[in-house]
Design a protein around this motif. Structure first.
Motif, PDB file in Angstrom:
ATOM      1  N   LYS A 177      -0.546  64.439 104.783  1.00 60.56           N
ATOM      2  CA  LYS A 177      -0.919  63.393 103.827  1.00 60.56           C
ATOM      3  C   LYS A 177      -2.395  63.024 103.967  1.00 60.56           C
ATOM      4  O   LYS A 177      -3.126  62.948 102.974  1.00 60.56           O
ATOM      5  CB  LYS A 177      -0.050  62.151 104.040  1.00 60.56           C
ATOM      6  CG  LYS A 177      -0.424  60.955 103.186  1.00 60.56           C
ATOM      7  CD  LYS A 177       0.445  59.759 103.491  1.00 60.56           C
ATOM      8  CE  LYS A 177       0.105  59.144 104.822  1.00 60.56           C
ATOM      9  NZ  LYS A 177      -1.233  58.507 104.849  1.00 60.56           N
ATOM     10  N   GLY A 221       1.994  63.144  95.823  1.00 60.93           N
ATOM     11  CA  GLY A 221       1.429  61.817  95.596  1.00 60.93           C
ATOM     12  C   GLY A 221      -0.059  61.738  95.358  1.00 60.93           C
ATOM     13  O   GLY A 221      -0.693  60.760  95.746  1.00 60.93           O
ATOM     14  N   GLN A 249       4.113  58.871 103.207  1.00 65.20           N
ATOM     15  CA  GLN A 249       3.366  57.662 103.537  1.00 65.20           C
ATOM     16  C   GLN A 249       3.892  57.033 104.821  1.00 65.20           C
ATOM     17  O   GLN A 249       3.126  56.534 105.653  1.00 65.20           O
ATOM     18  CB  GLN A 249       3.479  56.652 102.375  1.00 65.20           C
ATOM     19  CG  GLN A 249       2.702  55.372 102.571  1.00 65.20           C
ATOM     20  CD  GLN A 249       1.194  55.598 102.548  1.00 65.20           C
ATOM     21  OE1 GLN A 249       0.715  56.520 101.893  1.00 65.20           O
ATOM     22  NE2 GLN A 249       0.453  54.767 103.275  1.00 65.20           N
ATOM     23  N   ALA A 284       6.552  61.230  98.212  1.00 64.32           N
ATOM     24  CA  ALA A 284       5.305  60.561  98.569  1.00 64.32           C
ATOM     25  C   ALA A 284       5.563  59.374  99.497  1.00 64.32           C
ATOM     26  O   ALA A 284       4.783  59.111 100.420  1.00 64.32           O
ATOM     27  CB  ALA A 284       4.585  60.094  97.303  1.00 64.32           C
ATOM     28  N   ARG A 327       6.595  63.132  89.215  1.00 62.49           N
ATOM     29  CA  ARG A 327       6.252  61.979  90.045  1.00 62.49           C
ATOM     30  C   ARG A 327       7.275  60.860  89.898  1.00 62.49           C
ATOM     31  O   ARG A 327       7.551  60.136  90.862  1.00 62.49           O
ATOM     32  CB  ARG A 327       4.861  61.461  89.702  1.00 62.49           C
ATOM     33  CG  ARG A 327       4.356  60.449  90.719  1.00 62.49           C
ATOM     34  CD  ARG A 327       2.904  60.109  90.538  1.00 62.49           C
ATOM     35  NE  ARG A 327       2.668  59.297  89.358  1.00 62.49           N
ATOM     36  CZ  ARG A 327       1.497  58.723  89.075  1.00 62.49           C
ATOM     37  NH1 ARG A 327       0.472  58.915  89.887  1.00 62.49           N
ATOM     38  NH2 ARG A 327       1.346  57.995  87.996  1.00 62.49           N
ATOM     39  N   LYS A 359       8.094  60.527  93.702  1.00 66.38           N
ATOM     40  CA  LYS A 359       8.064  59.152  94.193  1.00 66.38           C
ATOM     41  C   LYS A 359       8.690  59.049  95.576  1.00 66.38           C
ATOM     42  O   LYS A 359       8.137  58.430  96.486  1.00 66.38           O
ATOM     43  CB  LYS A 359       8.795  58.244  93.206  1.00 66.38           C
ATOM     44  CG  LYS A 359       8.630  56.763  93.485  1.00 66.38           C
ATOM     45  CD  LYS A 359       9.199  55.937  92.352  1.00 66.38           C
ATOM     46  CE  LYS A 359       8.940  54.449  92.578  1.00 66.38           C
ATOM     47  NZ  LYS A 359       9.465  53.631  91.463  1.00 66.38           N
TER      48      LYS A 359
END
Length: 243
Positions: free
Chosen positions: A136, A169, A126, A122, A114, A119
């Motif tokens: 997602k 995520g 997003q 994700a 992550r 990171k």
């Protein structure tokens, strides 16, 4: 100017833990497979039992540390470690130590992934639209169910179930909950095999890990998988009806 120089360095450092894991995993795959084996356990079982009787907490700490390293660095020998837990500590304590060590190792991979790839991926999910947005939204709407499925379906490799959630995520608390609870069924089976390992060695045999695929074992595990998938199926059916 200074900001543009520092940012790439920080970005590279975020990937360092996962890079270290990949390197150690690659080295371990070629150098440790002959050592982390049932043959090694059989040849050293008397010494291990003697050490356990003389220093229980010492061997407990060493066992958890080794099992943690095996999982955290995706090294060969996870099945051997699980069976060893039953051999050394019995069903109750063995399962507890197996689940503890495997969970801590899974957490280490999760945080390493992550911090780096997870990171950035994700963030893309997003900000994404279309397919990425649907993935997602669907994942987060059924996060716990999906995570339980990853843990319970035997066909999913353990390192995939550790790595994939970090890359998309998911919340750590959901990952932690489903990891600890989701690996208990498999841990019980492997620990149970380890409880009778001494008799197996006395007969000059190796433990039969195919027991996991026996109907009376795999059946309940697949049943739990179906229960985990049920909320996803219900939401999908309701969604179609609303359309």
């Amino acid at each position: 100017m200074e900001h543009t120089q520092v940012q790439p360095k920080g970005s590279a450092l975020r990937h360092a833990p996962l890079v270290v894991i990949v390197i150690i995993a690659a080295i371990g795959a070629f150098t440790l497979k002959d050592y982390l084996s049932f043959e090694t356990l059989r040849d050293n079982r008397e010494a291990l039992l003697a050490f356990r009787d003389a220093n229980f907490f010492g061997i407990m700490a060493i066992f958890i540390a080794i099992y943690f390293a095996i999982v955290a660095f995706s090294l060969p020998g996870a099945a051997v470690a699980s069976v060893t837990g039953g051999f050394l500590f019995g069903l109750g304590l063995g399962t507890t130590f197996n689940v503890t060590a495997a969970s801590l190792g899974a957490f280490a991979i999760f945080f390493a992934a992550r911090a780096g790839l997870g990171k950035s991926l994700a963030a893309k999910m997003q900000a994404g639209e279309g397919t990425l947005k649907k993935i997602k939204d669907g994942l987060h709407a059924n996060e716990i169910s999906y995570l339980f499925l990853l843990r319970l379906v035997p066909a999913v490799p353990f390192f995939v179930a550790n790595l994939l959630p970090a890359l998309v995520g998911v919340k750590f608390r959901n990952f932690a909950l489903t990891t600890v609870l989701g690996i208990i069924p498999g841990a019980l089976v492997f620990t149970w095999i380890g409880v009778g390992l001494g008799e197996v060695f006395d007969r000059g045999e190796s433990p039969d890990l195919s027991l996991l695929w026996e109907p009376q074992i795999i059946g309940p595990i697949l049943g739990l998988s179906v229960l985990a998938a049920l909320p996803i199926a219900i939401k999908a059916v309701r969604g179609k009806k609303e359309l």
